[in-house]
Design an enzyme around this catalytic site. Structure first.
Site, PDB file in Angstrom:
ATOM      1  N   THR B 156       0.880  -1.190   0.000  1.00 27.44           N
ATOM      2  CA  THR B 156       0.000   0.000   0.000  1.00 27.44           C
ATOM      3  C   THR B 156       0.909   1.230   0.000  1.00 27.44           C
ATOM      4  O   THR B 156       1.350   1.659  -1.050  1.00 27.44           O
ATOM      5  CB  THR B 156      -0.965   0.013   1.216  1.00 27.44           C
ATOM      6  OG1 THR B 156      -0.238  -0.216   2.413  1.00 27.44           O
ATOM      7  CG2 THR B 156      -2.041  -1.028   1.060  1.00 27.44           C
ATOM      8  N   THR B 193       1.697  -9.010  11.539  1.00 25.85           N
ATOM      9  CA  THR B 193       1.789  -7.712  10.880  1.00 25.85           C
ATOM     10  C   THR B 193       0.571  -7.448  10.034  1.00 25.85           C
ATOM     11  O   THR B 193      -0.337  -8.257   9.949  1.00 25.85           O
ATOM     12  CB  THR B 193       3.001  -7.674   9.952  1.00 25.85           C
ATOM     13  OG1 THR B 193       3.054  -6.391   9.353  1.00 25.85           O
ATOM     14  CG2 THR B 193       2.856  -8.694   8.838  1.00 25.85           C
ATOM     15  N   GLU B 282       6.384   4.349   7.452  1.00 27.88           N
ATOM     16  CA  GLU B 282       6.004   5.625   6.860  1.00 27.88           C
ATOM     17  C   GLU B 282       6.903   6.745   7.370  1.00 27.88           C
ATOM     18  O   GLU B 282       6.918   7.052   8.560  1.00 27.88           O
ATOM     19  CB  GLU B 282       4.536   5.921   7.146  1.00 27.88           C
ATOM     20  CG  GLU B 282       3.626   5.029   6.304  1.00 27.88           C
ATOM     21  CD  GLU B 282       2.163   5.117   6.687  1.00 27.88           C
ATOM     22  OE1 GLU B 282       1.339   4.630   5.896  1.00 27.88           O
ATOM     23  OE2 GLU B 282       1.846   5.644   7.756  1.00 27.88           O
ATOM     24  N   SER B 411      -5.901  10.744  -0.415  1.00 30.83           N
ATOM     25  CA  SER B 411      -5.997  11.595  -1.604  1.00 30.83           C
ATOM     26  C   SER B 411      -5.059  11.114  -2.697  1.00 30.83           C
ATOM     27  O   SER B 411      -4.324  10.169  -2.546  1.00 30.83           O
ATOM     28  CB  SER B 411      -5.717  13.032  -1.234  1.00 30.83           C
ATOM     29  OG  SER B 411      -4.516  13.128  -0.506  1.00 30.83           O
TER      30      SER B 411
END
Lengths: 411, 411
Positions: B156, B193, B282, B411
């Site tokens: 992702t 995970t 991230e 977005s």
């Protein structure tokens, strides 16, 4: 920019008879700003406090606990910013004791009648030479009562001072409540905030004041979180000078209604001071009220509220005004409440029903979500559908500025 | 940029006999990239898994648990990205079941022999029209064994695929272990995970494989955290096809040494896959190993390690390479370990003694701290001085990019 937190109106901050304030620039935090505050208390003042539960509690917190336990009447509080005097071992304790000693000598009372407070960087020793010079300057200044300056003096990364005042008209006469606080980061108080001080000229006995302090802390400073980091120095202090001549007590039936009104005003001030810390949280752009209802116990309600309030994903979604609201359900789900039935949970954002029965509400639209997330003040209502108790936690979003402020804090 | 995580070398990823892989672009996540993976398993393959403990566990997780409990031999796994199918109630369950049904029809087995997995946005329904079109395309493609493409397909916000392979030479013959994982955000696994899949051509009985999976999860996927957010979809699956003809068992003494070697290799692969998730967390710019030793129990060791690993202040200090190391002591102090004696705690950063006896080490200098914080891979050793157990947690720092990525995720 704090979230809807105008600077306190200096004229609205009422002096508290029996409390003198003196602020000086000791050069501990930064040159050219006040960073050392001395609070003098008239004889007969009662003092109560609650402190951090962090196992690494700072030296001044340890000394405060000791001095409050000694049952000597407290006559002075001394607060420095720029150095937390935490993680400083025996040297830190010696420095905190020496600070009390100097204040006691000047005021002609015992060191155990002085309470020391420090806030700032951890693992560094107090610069005692500057402390002593600063204290000497403070002793030479005339007594003052400028709560605005006092609030400025205890700031660290706060962007503006926090101070709130109320005059309460009671059957027994008028009394004043004035308080100041500071916060900004390392804020997930577990007893009290970084620093909060409230004073009244009402006369309140020691046990009664201690109970009030604990209850007020639970409703205010213990219900806020910025980053989940419980500080080593959290302290919330209450002082009652008795100079108004209005005696209050939680156990005396003849003043019961006055006590209720006073308590209400006291809670309002402590809540406003605690919320001010969140509104001025490091990098805050939004103020969120997380209300968890229909919980089985108040402990589990708080557990869920804190899980949501601490979730970095939830906090960044609020920062972005992005209705990525599944993140709230995920946080409720991992909060650790046992046997939670996800199918009974509903969530509202600023009144908009987002999820019910554990899934997206049939009525919910993305446009509603966008509208609900747009304001800078947002209420998140989470109904667990399993009981009748509730809890409220106030928090702020997680923004780029939080990272910038904390990456550069010491520089 | 992930922290010291080179992309997997496609040639090093060994096919696992009995496992076929098929990836297609179903247009669920984004047009023009593969987002739907079908894993086919030869008859006789054993499968075990561990799943998220989040009360809002996703529909596919619920269906997986049901199908694994049915004791039917699993013949296929189907994984989509772009939509988590979590917080989707009855419709979500129906969609997950329908997905299994379609795969079962094409493969001529029962729906309960199929396990579904989803990852992506929460509170949105699976786009079943695109799922079905994608599945139809997958059925029409020839079997393949491209683990690199499989790892790409389940990504992702991951910036690169995560895949690890080992060939293990055993007395009984050679076996292969190959695994893939994905992560990036909402990572504080509590069982496994986001998604991790490992396959071997060894023959391993169901109970034995289940035990191995649990133990491997605890040593790998359950020891990582990025942001403390336990996902609704965490799943870690183990598959053993038996096609190598090498039979392994934890209870058969005649293959005991082979089992030990195999287990070691399995743990290495699971640890590498789990660490890869943190290295590609991230916004991660640093990879930290938090090791807590001399704890009274392994539970308290983990509690302290997670408190440090989750502290936004600690994480931003690492991001800034700023040795503001009192924040680590503060996190240890508020971790909730009862009766912790701060005076016994010591902390080392990349071998440099920072604090001992609960205070700054006499030998410590700011220059040492700067040097210790500079690398992009940092070991934090915390000695609690109260017992003999230890725990390790892997995490990353908190950077501006984490905020950017999560503020803009949808977005």
């Amino acid at each position: 920019m704090p979230v809807r937190l105008p600077p306190p109106d200096r004229a609205s901050l009422l002096p508290v008879a029996g409390v003198s304030l003196c602020a000086v620039s000791a050069g501990i935090r930064k040159a050219g700003r006040t960073d050392l505050l001395l609070i003098g208390l008239a004889p007969g003042t009662t003092v109560a406090g609650v402190f951090t539960q962090n196992a690494f509690c700072a030296a001044p917190v340890q000394v405060c606990r000791m001095h409050l336990a000694s049952a000597q009447a407290i006559r002075a509080l001394v607060i420095n910013t720029g150095c937390a005097n935490a993680g400083t071992g025996r040297q830190g304790l010696a420095d905190a004791h020496k600070t009390c000693q100097r204040v006691a000598e000047a005021g002609n009372f015992l060191p155990s009648q002085v309470l020391p407070f420090s806030t700032g960087v951890i693992l560094e020793n107090l610069p005692m030479d500057r402390m002593e010079l600063g204290l000497r300057e403070a002793f030479s200044k005339p007594d003052a009562s400028d709560w605005f300056e006092a609030a400025q003096t205890i700031m660290t990364t706060d962007t503006q001072p926090k101070a709130v005042s109320r005059r309460v008209m009671l059957a027994g006469g008028a009394v004043v409540i004035t308080g100041i606080s500071k916060g900004a980061g390392m804020i997930r108080p577990n007893m009290a905030t970084m620093l909060g001080f409230m004073a009244t000229d009402a006369e309140i006995g020691q046990a009664c004041l201690a109970g009030l302090t604990r209850e007020a802390a639970d409703r205010s400073f213990n219900a806020i979180t910025i980053d989940g980091d419980t500080s080593t120095n959290d302290s919330y202090m209450a002082m009652a000078t008795g100079q108004s001549g209005v005696a209050l007590s939680s156990t005396d039936a003849s003043v019961a209604s006055d006590w209720v009104r006073f308590k209400q005003a006291w809670f309002e001030v402590s809540e406003a001071l605690a919320q001010a810390i969140v509104r001025d949280g490091e990098g805050a752009t939004k103020f969120m009220t997380i209300r968890v209802s229909s919980a089985a116990t108040s402990a589990e309600a708080r557990q869920v509220a804190y899980a949501v309030a601490h979730s970095p994903l939830v906090k960044t979604a609020f920062f972005a005004s992005d209705p990525n609201l599944g993140r709230i359900l995920a946080a409720v789900g991992y909060s650790g409440v046992s046997c939670l039935d996800a199918g009974l949970v509903s969530v509202r954002i600023n009144g908009t029903l987002v999820a019910e029965g554990g899934q997206r509400a049939a009525s919910y639209t993305e446009a509603q979500g966008q509208a609900a997330m747009a304001p800078d003040e947002i209420e998140v209502d989470i109904d667990l559908g399993r009981g009748s108790t509730q809890a409220t936690v106030w928090t702020c979003d997680l923004s780029h500025d939080y990272i910038s402020i904390n990456a550069d804090y010491r520089s």
